[in-house]
Design an enzyme around this catalytic site. Sequence first.
Site, PDB file in Angstrom:
ATOM      1  N   HIS A 232       1.593   2.107  -3.536  1.00  0.00           N
ATOM      2  CA  HIS A 232       0.466   2.825  -4.152  1.00  0.00           C
ATOM      3  C   HIS A 232       0.484   4.301  -3.737  1.00  0.00           C
ATOM      4  O   HIS A 232       0.295   5.201  -4.552  1.00  0.00           O
ATOM      5  CB  HIS A 232      -0.868   2.212  -3.690  1.00  0.00           C
ATOM      6  CG  HIS A 232      -1.243   0.925  -4.365  1.00  0.00           C
ATOM      7  ND1 HIS A 232      -1.350   0.813  -5.737  1.00  0.00           N
ATOM      8  CD2 HIS A 232      -1.570  -0.296  -3.865  1.00  0.00           C
ATOM      9  CE1 HIS A 232      -1.731  -0.436  -6.041  1.00  0.00           C
ATOM     10  NE2 HIS A 232      -1.851  -1.131  -4.924  1.00  0.00           N
TER      11      HIS A 232
ATOM     12  N   GLU B 228       0.843  -1.212   0.000  1.00  0.00           N
ATOM     13  CA  GLU B 228       0.000   0.000   0.000  1.00  0.00           C
ATOM     14  C   GLU B 228       0.871   1.252   0.000  1.00  0.00           C
ATOM     15  O   GLU B 228       0.503   2.268  -0.594  1.00  0.00           O
ATOM     16  CB  GLU B 228      -0.952  -0.006   1.200  1.00  0.00           C
ATOM     17  CG  GLU B 228      -1.900  -1.211   1.264  1.00  0.00           C
ATOM     18  CD  GLU B 228      -2.716  -1.451  -0.001  1.00  0.00           C
ATOM     19  OE1 GLU B 228      -2.956  -0.492  -0.761  1.00  0.00           O
ATOM     20  OE2 GLU B 228      -3.109  -2.617  -0.241  1.00  0.00           O
TER      21      GLU B 228
HETATM   22 ZN    ZN Z   1      -2.610  -3.114  -4.907  1.00  0.00          ZN
END
Ligand code: ZN
Length: 501
Positions: free
Chosen positions: A269, A266
């Site tokens: 991201h 994450e």
């Molecule tokens: Zn992902």
Amino acid sequence: MGEHYRQLVEHLNEIYHINRATSLLRWDQQVSMPPGGAHARAGVIATLSRLEHERFTSPQTADLLAAAQAELNGAAYDSDEASMLRVVGQDYDRATRLPAELVADYAEATASAHKIWTHARQTNDFAAFEPALERIVDLALRRADQWGYTDHPYDALMQQYERGMTTARVRELFDGHKPQLVALIAAIKDSGVTVSDAILRQRFPIDQQNTVALKIVEAFGYDFKRGRQDVAVHPFAMRFSRGDARITTRFTEDYLPPALFGTFHEGGHAMYEQGISETIDGTMIGCGASLGMHESQSRLWENLVGRSRGFWGWALPQLQAAFPDQLGSVDLETFYRAINAVQPSYIRVEADEATYNLHIMLRFELESDLVAGKLKVADLPREWNARFEAYFGMTPPTDTVGVLQDVHWSSGLIGYFPTYALGNLLSVQFYNEAIKAHPTIPAEIAAGKFDTLLNWLCVHIYQHGRKFTAQELTERITGGAIRSEDYIQYLQTKFGDLYNL
Ligand code: ZN
């Protein structure tokens, strides 16, 4: 910047603000809302989504787009202005092709299918889910017809997640590395080498897990002045602007990997979103290029960096300091092998690097055949199990751990799965390219320095936001197309070494 362009941006920004407010409500729903708020929250989100859709599809948007286009005067393809008009023009075209009645039908069908699926999965009852899924496939086809396509209805569905990608191209990419993947997994199975991950299955207090995971993503370059981390059942990252890109994590006290690698994932991201250029921040093109591009970045930080031997040479002592009783006496090689153990699983979300793309290929083949009318919903369980046996050498004992495991189909997300596998392919292509430009990157990572890599990613990928498609970015960066060769070679080298192949 012309006057009409300025007016267009002002108009679009208002629409985008509604969109971001809706996202904040969704974030809150998954992070801190009490369960009792679900019904009221669904109503608020539905209203805001309708307002956003109405404003965006209004004739005013078309007029402003046309006026801004007229004054563009040959601005370069990669300029902010030309990119905004091109990308938003495509969004507008797609959004206006769906009649309101179809939008409403789809929202209703997916909302009720989700409830039915939840129960069907719990009770291993595919037949109960079948009519709901048939309706979703039928509505997806109607959507594809409205959006339009030349070769395959699945092309139109995939555009929602991966602009410019086609079914034929995905099939070519997947077929290009499926036999090698199947062979790799069989070779690992036959290697006689067993890799134990027992050291990861001990009691790891959650506070320490959190502290060490956050310390590492901060070292990667995730900026906590422009981000934060919370706990959620289904982890995700969400951006509101480049100044506010958040992550969530799920903790398992008796198994270390989910929170640790989930945070790296994450964080990848979120760093993508933090790296978007200020000049397009807060606009409709100021976010990641596509789901595949996004996944390439989460996977790059999670796997290419986060599961590499060099990286753990630097990071293991920190993990050992956090968990002296559990890991204090573990050597680097044992730890490296444990976090890279290949263990074919029925469940996609538990899949290791070697098997992950096979799970996606299976889903892609089934859903593209479904929308092409080559496969009936009723035949899905049989077809799922037959392919699973052929690819993994084992048959799911129940539909709960087979065809019913994923939330996607019940949510109407048909055409979404390929983006996960494309992300894996791209993560290796980009990482190789970064190392070609800066051969010192692996040594820097082994010393806990990540800024050369992060800067390279910002310059070549992050700053551009949604200006380019995944294919355009790949072309600009590598001089060629998205391909599977780099990925399969990476897997063969890495796991060949681990399993003496
Ligand atoms: Zn992902």
